[in-house]
Design an enzyme around this catalytic site. Structure first.
Site, mmCIF file in Angstrom:
data_model
loop_
_atom_site.group_PDB
_atom_site.id
_atom_site.type_symbol
_atom_site.label_atom_id
_atom_site.label_comp_id
_atom_site.label_asym_id
_atom_site.label_seq_id
_atom_site.Cartn_x
_atom_site.Cartn_y
_atom_site.Cartn_z
ATOM 1 N N LYS A 11 0.666 -1.104 -0.091
ATOM 2 C CA LYS A 11 -0.060 -0.025 -0.023
ATOM 3 C C LYS A 11 1.000 1.177 -0.151
ATOM 4 O O LYS A 11 1.593 1.371 0.788
ATOM 5 C CB LYS A 11 -0.938 0.079 1.238
ATOM 6 C CG LYS A 11 -1.859 1.210 1.323
ATOM 7 C CD LYS A 11 -2.904 1.252 2.542
ATOM 8 C CE LYS A 11 -2.359 1.778 3.662
ATOM 9 N NZ LYS A 11 -2.218 3.277 3.536
ATOM 10 N N ASP A 41 -3.505 4.288 -1.886
ATOM 11 C CA ASP A 41 -4.465 4.662 -0.775
ATOM 12 C C ASP A 41 -4.744 6.202 -0.875
ATOM 13 O O ASP A 41 -3.907 6.922 -0.201
ATOM 14 C CB ASP A 41 -3.872 4.232 0.510
ATOM 15 C CG ASP A 41 -4.890 4.730 1.617
ATOM 16 O OD1 ASP A 41 -5.933 5.153 1.524
ATOM 17 O OD2 ASP A 41 -4.276 4.610 2.983
ATOM 18 N N ASP A 83 -14.166 14.482 -2.962
ATOM 19 C CA ASP A 83 -14.440 15.653 -3.577
ATOM 20 C C ASP A 83 -15.650 15.439 -4.266
ATOM 21 O O ASP A 83 -16.693 14.355 -3.837
ATOM 22 C CB ASP A 83 -13.490 16.056 -4.622
ATOM 23 C CG ASP A 83 -13.019 17.381 -4.992
ATOM 24 O OD1 ASP A 83 -14.258 18.160 -5.162
ATOM 25 O OD2 ASP A 83 -12.078 17.793 -5.276
ATOM 26 N N THR A 128 -8.705 5.430 11.525
ATOM 27 C CA THR A 128 -8.462 4.856 12.700
ATOM 28 C C THR A 128 -7.734 5.886 13.851
ATOM 29 O O THR A 128 -7.394 5.376 14.816
ATOM 30 C CB THR A 128 -7.501 3.521 12.803
ATOM 31 O OG1 THR A 128 -6.640 3.740 11.239
ATOM 32 C CG2 THR A 128 -8.518 2.435 12.194
ATOM 33 N N ARG A 186 4.183 1.062 9.987
ATOM 34 C CA ARG A 186 5.624 1.625 10.850
ATOM 35 C C ARG A 186 5.977 0.568 11.618
ATOM 36 O O ARG A 186 7.244 0.734 11.928
ATOM 37 C CB ARG A 186 4.872 2.848 11.818
ATOM 38 C CG ARG A 186 5.108 4.338 10.818
ATOM 39 C CD ARG A 186 4.141 5.252 11.628
ATOM 40 N NE ARG A 186 2.743 5.121 11.893
ATOM 41 C CZ ARG A 186 2.006 5.924 12.297
ATOM 42 N NH1 ARG A 186 2.268 7.131 12.786
ATOM 43 N NH2 ARG A 186 0.777 5.608 12.149
HETATM 44 O O1 C5P Z 1 1.944 2.864 10.132
HETATM 45 P P1 C5P Z 1 0.582 2.294 10.386
HETATM 46 O O2 C5P Z 1 0.433 0.848 10.470
HETATM 47 O O3 C5P Z 1 -0.121 3.195 11.385
HETATM 48 O O4 C5P Z 1 -0.030 2.539 8.804
HETATM 49 C C1 C5P Z 1 -1.523 2.627 8.830
HETATM 50 C C2 C5P Z 1 -1.764 2.985 7.317
HETATM 51 O O5 C5P Z 1 -3.141 2.728 7.017
HETATM 52 C C3 C5P Z 1 -1.268 4.317 6.860
HETATM 53 O O6 C5P Z 1 -0.802 4.363 5.778
HETATM 54 C C4 C5P Z 1 -2.720 5.295 6.796
HETATM 55 O O7 C5P Z 1 -2.614 6.204 6.003
HETATM 56 C C5 C5P Z 1 -3.802 4.137 6.541
HETATM 57 N N1 C5P Z 1 -5.057 4.376 7.156
HETATM 58 C C6 C5P Z 1 -5.242 4.248 8.225
HETATM 59 N N2 C5P Z 1 -6.596 4.306 8.887
HETATM 60 C C7 C5P Z 1 -7.575 4.350 7.935
HETATM 61 C C8 C5P Z 1 -7.312 4.580 6.615
HETATM 62 C C9 C5P Z 1 -5.902 4.129 6.137
HETATM 63 O O8 C5P Z 1 -4.382 4.005 9.235
HETATM 64 N N3 C5P Z 1 -8.819 4.617 8.426
#
Ligand code: C5P
Length: 240
Positions: free
Chosen positions: A34, A64, A69, A121, A218
């Site tokens: 992603k 993602d 819009d 989230t 991360r």
């Molecule tokens: O680094 P981490 O595990 O927190 O990454 C979560 C990924 O999921 C990020 O790329 C973030 O943009 C994406 N995301 C999220 N919550 C959402 C939709 C997408 O954390 N509701």
């Protein structure tokens, strides 16, 4: 179960060198990669998609972009993305049912699965209440359910939601597929939630929340040893 094909590795790494490093060090190779706003704005869309395809030719790409819009603009953006080899593309459910329908129309014959993002989230019930001055009885789940229902009515199959909502949403919407970010290897460890508010472990996401795909970033790419963290994640999943 083949967990590898149910894990989307989020690579929010806006440096070509860092991105290539991760793409070439993980074994077995990730099956879903992603990328989102940081990478696309920093490295360019064609370039970043090209890098993934070059180093992981068999991986599915999860783009993602969280499009949000007016319907005409989002639909035309989706149309413009049709020429790329993308398996999952995100749009915000908040854009409304008509926007989702118009966007979905443009994915026809493209292989793109349009994915509706519900409540991020990074939001918690408490912080939404405070920031939007919502009544005390406001429930984050109700908002999540509403946004999911717009997506389902528009004909979308996939949503992004927290694992904390996934199970109930799947009970309410029979054919729904859920993609859950906010995954951390151990929820009790201090300081590892980063900016995520609603976090769960892979086991909770797959076994309790019945997530179809989990998103993790991360905890892998920022780990002192990303390859070891990746192996540990896969081992943890295999032990379920
Ligand atoms: O680094 P981490 O595990 O927190 O990454 C979560 C990924 O999921 C990020 O790329 C973030 O943009 C994406 N995301 C999220 N919550 C959402 C939709 C997408 O954390 N509701």
């Amino acid at each position: 179960m083949d967990f590898l094909s149910k894990i989307a590795l989020a690579l929010d790494l806006p440096s070509e060198k860092d991105l290539i490093h991760i793409l070439t060090t993980l074994e077995p190779q990730p099956k879903i990669v992603k990328i989102g706003l940081e990478v696309v704005y920093a490295l360019g869309l064609e370039n970043s998609l090209g890098l993934i395809t070059k180093f992981l030719p068999n991986a599915d790409i999860f783009l993602d972009l969280k499009l949000h819009d007016i319907p005409n603009t989002v639909a035309k953006a989706v149309l413009a993305l049709k020429k790329f080899k993308v398996k999952y593309l995100t749009v915000h459910s908040l854009g409304g049912q008509f926007m989702l329908e118009k966007a979905l129309e443009k994915t026809q014959n493209s292989g793109i699965n349009l994915v509706a993002v519900t409540v991020l989230t990074s939001h918690s019930e408490e912080n939404l209440k405070k920031e939007f001055d919502l009544p005390d009885n406001f429930q984050l789940f109700d908002l999540s359910e509403k946004l999911t229902s717009l997506a389902v009515k528009a004909g979308l199959e996939y949503i992004v939601c927290s694992a904390q909502e996934s199970k109930l949403l799947k009970q309410k919407f029979f054919h729904l597929k859920t993609i859950t970010p906010g995954i951390r290897l151990k929820t009790e460890q201090n300081g590892i939630s980063d900016d995520q508010a609603r976090i769960v472990t892979p086991s909770m996401a797959f076994n309790e929340a019945k997530a179809d795909i989990i998103v993790i970033g991360r905890p892998i790419y920022q780990a002192p040893n990303p390859a070891a963290a990746w192996t540990q994640l896969l081992k943890t999943c295999d032990s379920f």
